[in-house]
Design a protein around this motif. Sequence first.
Motif, PDB file in Angstrom:
ATOM      1  N   UNK A   7       0.824  -1.225   0.000  1.00  0.00           N
ATOM      2  CA  UNK A   7       0.000   0.000   0.000  1.00  0.00           C
ATOM      3  C   UNK A   7       0.852   1.265   0.000  1.00  0.00           C
ATOM      4  N   UNK A   8       2.122   1.162  -0.372  1.00  0.00           N
ATOM      5  CA  UNK A   8       3.020   2.308  -0.277  1.00  0.00           C
ATOM      6  C   UNK A   8       2.532   3.492  -1.108  1.00  0.00           C
ATOM      7  N   UNK A   9       1.957   3.227  -2.289  1.00  0.00           N
ATOM      8  CA  UNK A   9       1.475   4.336  -3.122  1.00  0.00           C
ATOM      9  C   UNK A   9       0.304   5.054  -2.472  1.00  0.00           C
ATOM     10  N   UNK A  10      -0.625   4.295  -1.891  1.00  0.00           N
ATOM     11  CA  UNK A  10      -1.773   4.924  -1.227  1.00  0.00           C
ATOM     12  C   UNK A  10      -1.322   5.722  -0.007  1.00  0.00           C
ATOM     13  N   UNK A  11      -0.335   5.228   0.702  1.00  0.00           N
ATOM     14  CA  UNK A  11       0.207   5.968   1.846  1.00  0.00           C
ATOM     15  C   UNK A  11       0.853   7.266   1.371  1.00  0.00           C
ATOM     16  N   UNK A  12       1.642   7.173   0.320  1.00  0.00           N
ATOM     17  CA  UNK A  12       2.385   8.338  -0.199  1.00  0.00           C
ATOM     18  C   UNK A  12       1.461   9.389  -0.799  1.00  0.00           C
ATOM     19  N   UNK A  13       0.526   8.964  -1.638  1.00  0.00           N
ATOM     20  CA  UNK A  13      -0.292   9.916  -2.402  1.00  0.00           C
ATOM     21  C   UNK A  13      -1.577  10.329  -1.683  1.00  0.00           C
ATOM     22  N   UNK A  14      -2.119   9.426  -0.872  1.00  0.00           N
ATOM     23  CA  UNK A  14      -3.462   9.638  -0.332  1.00  0.00           C
ATOM     24  C   UNK A  14      -3.501   9.709   1.189  1.00  0.00           C
ATOM     25  N   UNK A  15      -2.359   9.559   1.825  1.00  0.00           N
ATOM     26  CA  UNK A  15      -2.341   9.573   3.282  1.00  0.00           C
ATOM     27  C   UNK A  15      -3.038   8.378   3.895  1.00  0.00           C
TER      28      UNK A  15
END
Length: 304
Positions: free
Chosen positions: A271-279
């Motif tokens: 989920x690294x992208x969701x953490x990075x882009x979407x908090x």
Amino acid sequence: MRILVTGGLGAVGSVLVRELRGRGNEVWLCDLAHHYDAQYVRCDVGEFRQVERLFDQHEFDTVYHLAAEFGRNNGEDYYEKVWQTNAIGTKNILRMQEERRFRLIAFSSSEVYGDYAGVMSEEVMANSPVRQLNDYAISKWVNEQQIMNSMDRFGTESVRVRLFNTYGPGEPYSPYRSVICLFIYRALHDLPYTVYLNHHRSSTYIDDCVRTLANICERFQPGEIYNIAGDEYHDIKALSDMILAHLGKDDRLVTYLEYEAHNTRDKRADTLKAVRDLGHQATVSLAEGVARTIEWQKVFYARR
């Protein structure tokens, strides 16, 4: 922002509508039933005339497209409805997007990862041969390809999300619902159920899921794909044991089998992208989320 949520009466859609409205958006919703909400339109997305009428009457900046037939077994027993709603329904929404130019947030599923055995990052589908294991999964991968084709051919702007086992209060039971809903209901009512021992999941509590989903329209990046999942990777027996312990029951009505055919064995999400882009953040533990869901079901079914 003026937003439409298709499938807005569903277990995820209804909570998402509340979250988006709480942020000051004008949120309309559509679904299959008649409903009292002043910003509700009855619409079967699989019927083009109904979809066209909805978009003739209203304009939207963003559409969250959740409307779908859900679940592996549902996809086998009612496959004609799965394909009518998921494939034709998504095509109908895309036709409106190509004409009206709204931004689309389209809901896929972790089921698209099929027989992939590793950590599931969003790039898996582009880099590895993957076979989807049931009609529901296939329909969701078809949806993603429909969206990619529309972006390439018509320059539409879309984001795809892949939800991992979202659960929580507000999901009424049926035999086709999510595993946590199913286990809780059947344990609560002393009904038998089956646990598959060699399967693992990354379950996502509903509030954590919709908070991240609502962030997408505020941080929209056309073409992106996001996994949305919890951060506790667990086996299915541990989940069943947790539910039974909370209810003070033993497992005499549980059947244990090794594997379920045509079901992804292990869903370990990146989920690294969701953490990075979407908090994206998992704030509710599996134990707490299960407890809340049990208490909701107790109250909900006591009224019936």
